[in-house]
Write a protein that holds these residues in place. Structure first.
Motif, PDB file in Angstrom:
ATOM      1  N   ASP A 368       0.842  -1.194   0.000  1.00  0.00           N
ATOM      2  CA  ASP A 368       0.000   0.000   0.000  1.00  0.00           C
ATOM      3  C   ASP A 368       0.876   1.242   0.000  1.00  0.00           C
ATOM      4  OD1 ASP A 368      -2.538  -1.236   0.102  1.00  0.00           O
ATOM      5  OD2 ASP A 368      -2.402  -1.464   2.279  1.00  0.00           O
ATOM      6  N   GLY A 369       0.455   2.250  -0.778  1.00  0.00           N
ATOM      7  CA  GLY A 369       1.127   3.541  -0.759  1.00  0.00           C
ATOM      8  C   GLY A 369       0.208   4.604  -0.205  1.00  0.00           C
ATOM      9  N   PHE A 370       0.741   5.468   0.657  1.00  0.00           N
ATOM     10  CA  PHE A 370      -0.047   6.510   1.318  1.00  0.00           C
ATOM     11  C   PHE A 370       0.606   7.873   1.124  1.00  0.00           C
ATOM     12  CE2 PHE A 370      -0.545   2.573   3.692  1.00  0.00           C
ATOM     13  CZ  PHE A 370      -1.922   2.489   3.906  1.00  0.00           C
ATOM     14  N   HIS A 371      -0.224   8.901   1.054  1.00  0.00           N
ATOM     15  CA  HIS A 371       0.268  10.278   1.085  1.00  0.00           C
ATOM     16  C   HIS A 371       0.207  10.787   2.515  1.00  0.00           C
ATOM     17  CE1 HIS A 371      -0.078  14.731   0.776  1.00  0.00           C
ATOM     18  NE2 HIS A 371       0.849  14.550  -0.151  1.00  0.00           N
ATOM     19  N   VAL A 372       1.277  11.475   2.953  1.00  0.00           N
ATOM     20  CA  VAL A 372       1.349  11.999   4.313  1.00  0.00           C
ATOM     21  C   VAL A 372       0.710  13.381   4.361  1.00  0.00           C
ATOM     22  CG1 VAL A 372       2.873  12.664   6.207  1.00  0.00           C
ATOM     23  CG2 VAL A 372       3.476  10.719   4.738  1.00  0.00           C
ATOM     24  N   GLY A 373      -0.345  13.528   5.176  1.00  0.00           N
ATOM     25  CA  GLY A 373      -1.019  14.810   5.320  1.00  0.00           C
ATOM     26  C   GLY A 373      -0.295  15.739   6.280  1.00  0.00           C
ATOM     27  N   ARG A 374      -0.716  16.966   6.333  1.00  0.00           N
ATOM     28  CA  ARG A 374      -0.062  17.982   7.184  1.00  0.00           C
ATOM     29  C   ARG A 374      -0.127  17.618   8.651  1.00  0.00           C
ATOM     30  NH1 ARG A 374      -1.857  23.972   5.619  1.00  0.00           N
ATOM     31  NH2 ARG A 374      -0.222  24.358   7.170  1.00  0.00           N
ATOM     32  N   ASN A 375      -1.175  16.917   9.054  1.00  0.00           N
ATOM     33  CA  ASN A 375      -1.324  16.507  10.457  1.00  0.00           C
ATOM     34  C   ASN A 375      -0.797  15.094  10.718  1.00  0.00           C
ATOM     35  OD1 ASN A 375      -3.237  15.044   9.117  1.00  0.00           O
ATOM     36  ND2 ASN A 375      -4.950  15.572  10.478  1.00  0.00           N
ATOM     37  N   GLY A 376      -0.168  14.493   9.692  1.00  0.00           N
ATOM     38  CA  GLY A 376       0.370  13.147   9.842  1.00  0.00           C
ATOM     39  C   GLY A 376      -0.581  12.043   9.441  1.00  0.00           C
ATOM     40  N   ALA A 377      -1.822  12.391   9.076  1.00  0.00           N
ATOM     41  CA  ALA A 377      -2.775  11.374   8.630  1.00  0.00           C
ATOM     42  C   ALA A 377      -2.312  10.793   7.293  1.00  0.00           C
ATOM     43  CB  ALA A 377      -4.168  11.976   8.490  1.00  0.00           C
ATOM     44  N   LEU A 378      -2.602   9.519   7.069  1.00  0.00           N
ATOM     45  CA  LEU A 378      -2.220   8.845   5.835  1.00  0.00           C
ATOM     46  C   LEU A 378      -3.448   8.624   4.956  1.00  0.00           C
ATOM     47  CD1 LEU A 378       0.254   6.107   7.166  1.00  0.00           C
ATOM     48  CD2 LEU A 378       0.809   8.331   6.153  1.00  0.00           C
ATOM     49  N   THR A 379      -3.320   8.995   3.688  1.00  0.00           N
ATOM     50  CA  THR A 379      -4.371   8.776   2.704  1.00  0.00           C
ATOM     51  C   THR A 379      -3.862   7.801   1.653  1.00  0.00           C
ATOM     52  OG1 THR A 379      -5.228  11.018   3.015  1.00  0.00           O
ATOM     53  CG2 THR A 379      -5.891   9.846   1.010  1.00  0.00           C
TER      54      THR A 379
END
Length: 401
Positions: A368-379
């Motif tokens: 799985d690949g995730f994008h790191v959000g500004r608050n550290g959440a993964l999408t």
């Protein structure tokens, strides 16, 4: 009882040794063709670099391979080739989800532009020159020990961690003409394993401190952090400085921007923070921080955040270090990425450009690949399927650029 049956009947070992749960095993067969890399050239190599690439080690018992993916600017992955290492994968005794039970079995060295892969079943180390997403100029050398599972790189030094037998670390120089064993650099870890170790008694990771002055090894069953001060000649001290781990079953190592060391501990899914002194002594800066998940084993930094893989319940936890050096979870639940049907058996993790996190899911044979959000959440932005799933062995080792 056969070893196969013993393995399957002892999938509860995580619960016994680490406190973990079980996950379903799905058999998946890889279908990408193998493109053999060339053997080492006798002439000096030209500069090569990886670009927008993710590398996955298949760890197949019959013949280890590296699966290469092109990384898009949006983080999505597309298959770009598959390369034989010239060695065999390995499978530790009674490993519940991860055949090598380690972090760092596949490493990309940005300085030299080389990808380093371990063949646990052959006791060898393979290196390639990387050109974008292509692997060339293959070289394979002995690691000087049994069942190698970890690689640490600092400058032109590469140290391999062997998990079998007494365990050891062996040094190499990364030169223009490939890897050269560093004479007089072999050091024992004093373990009491068989040639193929039990997963819970093998070392978890070897890692250099950011200044390159110390090599740190985690030993799960001994519950210690063993630190080898490194001399100016690149050779370790003859005996390590043995430090008791602050948490139970130390596994993975990561460092923050200031050089503080974070250690993931599998028994209670905790992370402890240390200062590494030049003489190898460790000072505990923060006691074990629990994440409320099951069997935290892997830990990697992505900019201001850290992400840990919890293999027992197939989740990923997020952490952030504040300006005072205090580590905290990015949310109260301790889950940055929840599990899915295609995300079972979370193991190793890699980070690209500090904004994409790639997670191996051993039992479902996916990444799985995730994008790191500004608050550290993964999408989640991508899922790759049909990778070698955990059975008699399974993929382990991932690197990203």
């Amino acid at each position: 009882m056969s070893r196969h049956n013993r393995r399957r009947s002892t999938l509860h070992m995580r619960a016994t040794v680490f406190g973990g749960g079980t996950v379903a095993v799905a058999a998946v067969v890889a279908t990408v063709n193998i493109a053999s890399a060339n053997q080492v050239s006798p002439t000096p190599r030209t500069t090569s670099k990886a670009d927008h690439a993710v590398f996955v080690q298949g760890n197949e018992l019959a013949g280890n391979t590296i699966h290469v993916f092109r990384r898009g600017d949006d983080g999505k992955l597309t298959a770009a080739g598959k390369y034989a290492t010239g060695g065999k994968g390995g499978d530790q005794v009674d490993a519940p989800t991860d055949s090598l039970a380690s972090q760092g079995s596949l490493v990309y060295d940005k300085r030299s532009g080389r990808l380093l892969a371990l063949n646990a079943g052959s006791g060898t180390l393979t290196s390639y020159a990387v050109h974008g997403q292509k692997l060339t100029d293959r070289q394979t050398v002995s690691t000087g020990g049994d069942f190698p599972v970890g690689i640490a790189v600092s400058g032109d030094l590469a140290y391999v961690m062997n998990a079998g037998g007494a365990g050891s670390v062996q040094g190499f120089r990364i030169t223009a003409n490939g890897l050269k064993p560093l004479s007089g650099s072999l050091r024992t870890l004093g373990l009491k394993n068989e040639k193929v170790p039990l997963f819970s008694s093998s070392p978890g990771q070897a890692a250099f401190t950011p200044d390159g002055r110390n090599l740190v090894v985690t030993t799960k069953s001994a519950n210690t952090l063993e630190v080898f001060p490194i001399g100016r000649d690149g050779r370790p001290a003859h005996k390590p400085v043995v430090n008791k781990s602050a948490g139970m079953v130390p596994f993975a190592i990561a460092f923050d921007k200031t050089g503080r060391m974070l250690v993931a501990e599998a028994a209670k899914s905790t992370v402890s923070t240390y200062k590494v002194r030049r003489n190898g002594d460790l000072q505990v800066l923060q006691k074990p921080l629990p994440n409320g998940q099951d069997t935290l084993c892997w830990l990697e930094r992505a900019g201001d955040f850290f992400y840990g893989g919890n293999t027992g319940n197939s989740t990923v936890s997020g952490y952030r270090m504040d300006a005072q050096g205090r580590l905290a979870l990015t949310n109260e639940a301790g889950i940055a990425a929840a599990p899915s049907a295609k995300s079972q058996g979370v193991i190793d993790i890699a980070v690209a450009a500090d904004k994409f996190v790639y997670v191996q899911n051993a039992t479902s044979g996916t990444v799985d690949g995730f994008h790191v959000g500004r608050n550290g959440a993964l999408t989640k932005v991508t899922t790759v399927t049909d990778l070698p799933a955990f059975a008699e062995s399974g993929m382990e080792g991932i690197a990203a650029v």
